[in-house]
Design a protein around this motif. Structure first.
Motif, PDB file in Angstrom:
ATOM      1  N   GLN A  12       0.826  -1.205   0.000  1.00 19.75           N
ATOM      2  CA  GLN A  12       0.000   0.000   0.000  1.00 19.75           C
ATOM      3  C   GLN A  12       0.864   1.261   0.000  1.00 19.75           C
ATOM      4  OE1 GLN A  12      -2.419  -0.719   3.467  1.00 19.75           O
ATOM      5  NE2 GLN A  12      -4.003  -1.790   2.305  1.00 19.75           N
ATOM      6  N   PHE A  13       1.975   1.203   0.721  1.00 18.02           N
ATOM      7  CA  PHE A  13       2.888   2.355   0.757  1.00 18.02           C
ATOM      8  C   PHE A  13       3.428   2.647  -0.634  1.00 18.02           C
ATOM      9  CE2 PHE A  13       7.317   3.887   1.079  1.00 18.02           C
ATOM     10  CZ  PHE A  13       7.082   5.118   1.669  1.00 18.02           C
ATOM     11  N   TYR A  14       3.902   1.622  -1.331  1.00 17.00           N
ATOM     12  CA  TYR A  14       4.481   1.848  -2.663  1.00 17.00           C
ATOM     13  C   TYR A  14       3.428   2.217  -3.698  1.00 17.00           C
ATOM     14  CZ  TYR A  14       9.188   0.673  -1.259  1.00 17.00           C
ATOM     15  OH  TYR A  14      10.424   0.704  -0.655  1.00 17.00           O
ATOM     16  N   GLN A  15       2.233   1.717  -3.537  1.00 23.41           N
ATOM     17  CA  GLN A  15       1.149   2.151  -4.417  1.00 23.41           C
ATOM     18  C   GLN A  15       0.892   3.650  -4.246  1.00 23.41           C
ATOM     19  OE1 GLN A  15      -2.318  -0.272  -3.682  1.00 23.41           O
ATOM     20  NE2 GLN A  15      -1.262  -2.168  -4.206  1.00 23.41           N
ATOM     21  N   TRP A  16       1.022   4.114  -3.018  1.00 22.60           N
ATOM     22  CA  TRP A  16       0.782   5.521  -2.693  1.00 22.60           C
ATOM     23  C   TRP A  16       1.858   6.429  -3.265  1.00 22.60           C
ATOM     24  CZ3 TRP A  16       2.466   8.369   2.178  1.00 22.60           C
ATOM     25  CH2 TRP A  16       1.804   9.598   2.296  1.00 22.60           C
ATOM     26  N   ILE A  17       3.123   5.990  -3.214  1.00 21.42           N
ATOM     27  CA  ILE A  17       4.238   6.882  -3.575  1.00 21.42           C
ATOM     28  C   ILE A  17       4.756   6.695  -4.995  1.00 21.42           C
ATOM     29  CG2 ILE A  17       4.997   6.838  -1.156  1.00 21.42           C
ATOM     30  CD1 ILE A  17       7.547   5.310  -2.301  1.00 21.42           C
ATOM     31  N   ARG A  18       4.477   5.570  -5.639  1.00 17.73           N
ATOM     32  CA  ARG A  18       5.194   5.179  -6.856  1.00 17.73           C
ATOM     33  C   ARG A  18       5.055   6.187  -7.997  1.00 17.73           C
ATOM     34  NH1 ARG A  18       4.317  -0.376  -6.640  1.00 17.73           N
ATOM     35  NH2 ARG A  18       2.287  -0.027  -7.582  1.00 17.73           N
ATOM     36  N   GLU A  19       3.849   6.642  -8.265  1.00 16.89           N
ATOM     37  CA  GLU A  19       3.636   7.568  -9.383  1.00 16.89           C
ATOM     38  C   GLU A  19       4.360   8.893  -9.144  1.00 16.89           C
ATOM     39  OE1 GLU A  19      -0.045   9.778 -11.757  1.00 16.89           O
ATOM     40  OE2 GLU A  19      -0.455   8.041 -10.482  1.00 16.89           O
ATOM     41  N   TYR A  20       4.272   9.392  -7.919  1.00 16.40           N
ATOM     42  CA  TYR A  20       4.948  10.642  -7.573  1.00 16.40           C
ATOM     43  C   TYR A  20       6.457  10.490  -7.718  1.00 16.40           C
ATOM     44  CZ  TYR A  20       6.859  14.311  -4.492  1.00 16.40           C
ATOM     45  OH  TYR A  20       7.591  15.354  -3.969  1.00 16.40           O
ATOM     46  N   TRP A  21       6.998   9.368  -7.214  1.00 21.03           N
ATOM     47  CA  TRP A  21       8.444   9.171  -7.258  1.00 21.03           C
ATOM     48  C   TRP A  21       8.927   8.993  -8.698  1.00 21.03           C
ATOM     49  CZ3 TRP A  21      10.744  10.493  -2.983  1.00 21.03           C
ATOM     50  CH2 TRP A  21      12.133  10.320  -2.883  1.00 21.03           C
ATOM     51  N   ALA A  22       8.108   8.369  -9.545  1.00 21.10           N
ATOM     52  CA  ALA A  22       8.465   8.220 -10.963  1.00 21.10           C
ATOM     53  C   ALA A  22       8.586   9.587 -11.626  1.00 21.10           C
ATOM     54  CB  ALA A  22       7.426   7.373 -11.682  1.00 21.10           C
ATOM     55  N   GLU A  23       7.659  10.483 -11.327  1.00 20.92           N
ATOM     56  CA  GLU A  23       7.717  11.833 -11.887  1.00 20.92           C
ATOM     57  C   GLU A  23       8.916  12.602 -11.341  1.00 20.92           C
ATOM     58  OE1 GLU A  23       5.802  13.377 -14.226  1.00 20.92           O
ATOM     59  OE2 GLU A  23       4.907  11.404 -14.575  1.00 20.92           O
ATOM     60  N   LEU A  24       9.146  12.467 -10.061  1.00 18.16           N
ATOM     61  CA  LEU A  24      10.258  13.151  -9.398  1.00 18.16           C
ATOM     62  C   LEU A  24      11.604  12.716  -9.972  1.00 18.16           C
ATOM     63  CD1 LEU A  24      10.537  15.099  -6.852  1.00 18.16           C
ATOM     64  CD2 LEU A  24      11.039  13.022  -5.551  1.00 18.16           C
ATOM     65  N   SER A  25      11.668  11.451 -10.430  1.00 10.86           N
ATOM     66  CA  SER A  25      12.931  10.856 -10.887  1.00 10.86           C
ATOM     67  C   SER A  25      13.169  11.004 -12.382  1.00 10.86           C
ATOM     68  CB  SER A  25      12.954   9.363 -10.531  1.00 10.86           C
ATOM     69  OG  SER A  25      12.757   9.160  -9.147  1.00 10.86           O
ATOM     70  N   LYS A  26      12.282  11.658 -13.108  1.00  8.04           N
ATOM     71  CA  LYS A  26      12.468  11.808 -14.550  1.00  8.04           C
ATOM     72  C   LYS A  26      13.657  12.717 -14.869  1.00  8.04           C
ATOM     73  CE  LYS A  26       7.794  11.111 -16.428  1.00  8.04           C
ATOM     74  NZ  LYS A  26       6.650  11.781 -17.097  1.00  8.04           N
ATOM     75  N   SER A  27      14.266  12.457 -16.030  1.00  9.81           N
ATOM     76  CA  SER A  27      15.318  13.336 -16.528  1.00  9.81           C
ATOM     77  C   SER A  27      14.690  14.632 -17.024  1.00  9.81           C
ATOM     78  CB  SER A  27      16.070  12.663 -17.681  1.00  9.81           C
ATOM     79  OG  SER A  27      15.247  12.632 -18.842  1.00  9.81           O
ATOM     80  N   PRO A  28      15.478  15.688 -17.227  1.00 12.39           N
ATOM     81  CA  PRO A  28      14.928  16.935 -17.771  1.00 12.39           C
ATOM     82  C   PRO A  28      14.223  16.733 -19.111  1.00 12.39           C
ATOM     83  CG  PRO A  28      17.110  17.323 -16.883  1.00 12.39           C
ATOM     84  CD  PRO A  28      16.893  15.839 -16.837  1.00 12.39           C
ATOM     85  N   GLU A  29      14.621  15.669 -19.847  1.00  5.24           N
ATOM     86  CA  GLU A  29      13.995  15.377 -21.136  1.00  5.24           C
ATOM     87  C   GLU A  29      12.763  14.498 -20.996  1.00  5.24           C
ATOM     88  OE1 GLU A  29      17.849  16.775 -21.264  1.00  5.24           O
ATOM     89  OE2 GLU A  29      17.351  14.751 -20.508  1.00  5.24           O
TER      90      GLU A  29
END
Length: 269
Positions: A12-29
């Motif tokens: 449940q924790f990773y379901q909550w954070i995963r989308e946000y963390w994916a966006e946070l971790s994107k390259s500038p491109e």
């Protein structure tokens, strides 16, 4: 039943954070990193994507010379970023273990996307009871920012030692804390002290080759980046507030020498 409840809580924790963390971790491109870790930041590092790549290169260097004849093990593979990139670069064989089915599904999708699925076997399993893995199987293993979820770290180190071949390398990178009472959010996390960590690995039979403390290059630069990101994107919700509080707490404890982020290079004699 307790173990099942714990698995559900982590899921449940990773379901909550995963989308946000994916966006946070994107390259500038806009390229996805496929990592969920904190990264290691240098003075000129501008984003989490690059910090995660710096961290990846530190682990690659610690693993030493690899070749396609070897078979490795990743424990707690998350969404597959490290595993897929490693196999794509080295063409070796890898077994990836994770307790969350959704992580394995996402990792498998990424492996197929990068056309390395034949070199990676994804397994649903518990890090503290690797019953599907035989003794003396792997040439190397690594566990990156995952072991803080494991309540029985001695059993985890014992199992890693069992499945590695003599002379094999094990790299573990994770958070340590000398005073857990100071942590703002600790539920579901089991942070050992440096002394405890070294005790567990030594008792399991490992030899310590090298040890790096990089907490000052992790917590403070990450929370500052995260705050700036949230401000730029006008993000202010329960999730962003959670991460700002957690990482600010970690940064403060690190600056008080109560918390660190440590990378251990171990070998099995």
């Amino acid at each position: 039943m307790a173990e099942k409840s714990e698995d559900t809580e982590i899921s449940q924790f990773y379901q909550w954070i995963r989308e946000y963390w994916a966006e946070l971790s994107k390259s500038p491109e806009g390229e996805l990193s496929h990592f969920l870790n904190f990264g290691v930041w240098q003075d000129d590092t501008e984003n989490l994507y690059d910090a995660q790549e710096i961290f990846r290169q530190l682990v690659i260097k610690a693993l030493g010379e690899l070749n396609k004849e070897q078979i490795g093990l990743e424990v707690g593979c998350g969404i597959g970023g490290f595993a897929v990139k490693l196999v794509r670069e080295q063409r070796l064989k890898l077994v990836c273990l994770d307790m969350l089915k959704e992580h394995l599904e996402l990792s498998s999708e990424y492996a197929q996307q990068e056309k390395v699925e034949d070199n990676i076997e994804f397994q649903l399993g518990n890090s503290m009871m690797m019953s599907s893995l035989a003794d003396n199987t792997f040439d190397f293993a690594y566990c990156l920012e995952s072991s803080f979820h494991y309540p029985d770290k001695q059993q985890f180190f014992n199992e890693i030692h069992r499945v590695l071949k003599p002379g094999a390398t094990f790299i573990i990178a994770d958070i340590t804390c000398n005073d857990n009472s100071k942590i703002t959010f600790k539920q579901g996390n089991f942070f050992p002290s440096t002394k405890e960590f070294k005790y567990y690995m030594t008792k399991a039979g490992f030899h310590l080759v090298n040890h790096e403390r990089v907490g000052m290059q992790v917590f403070r630069p990450l929370v500052e980046f995260l705050k700036e990101y949230n401000n730029q994107k006008h993000l202010r919700n329960k999730l962003t507030k959670y991460w700002e509080r957690v990482l600010s707490n970690y940064a403060e404890l690190c600056e008080q020498s109560l918390m660190d982020y440590e990378i251990y290079h171990l070998s099995r004699p």
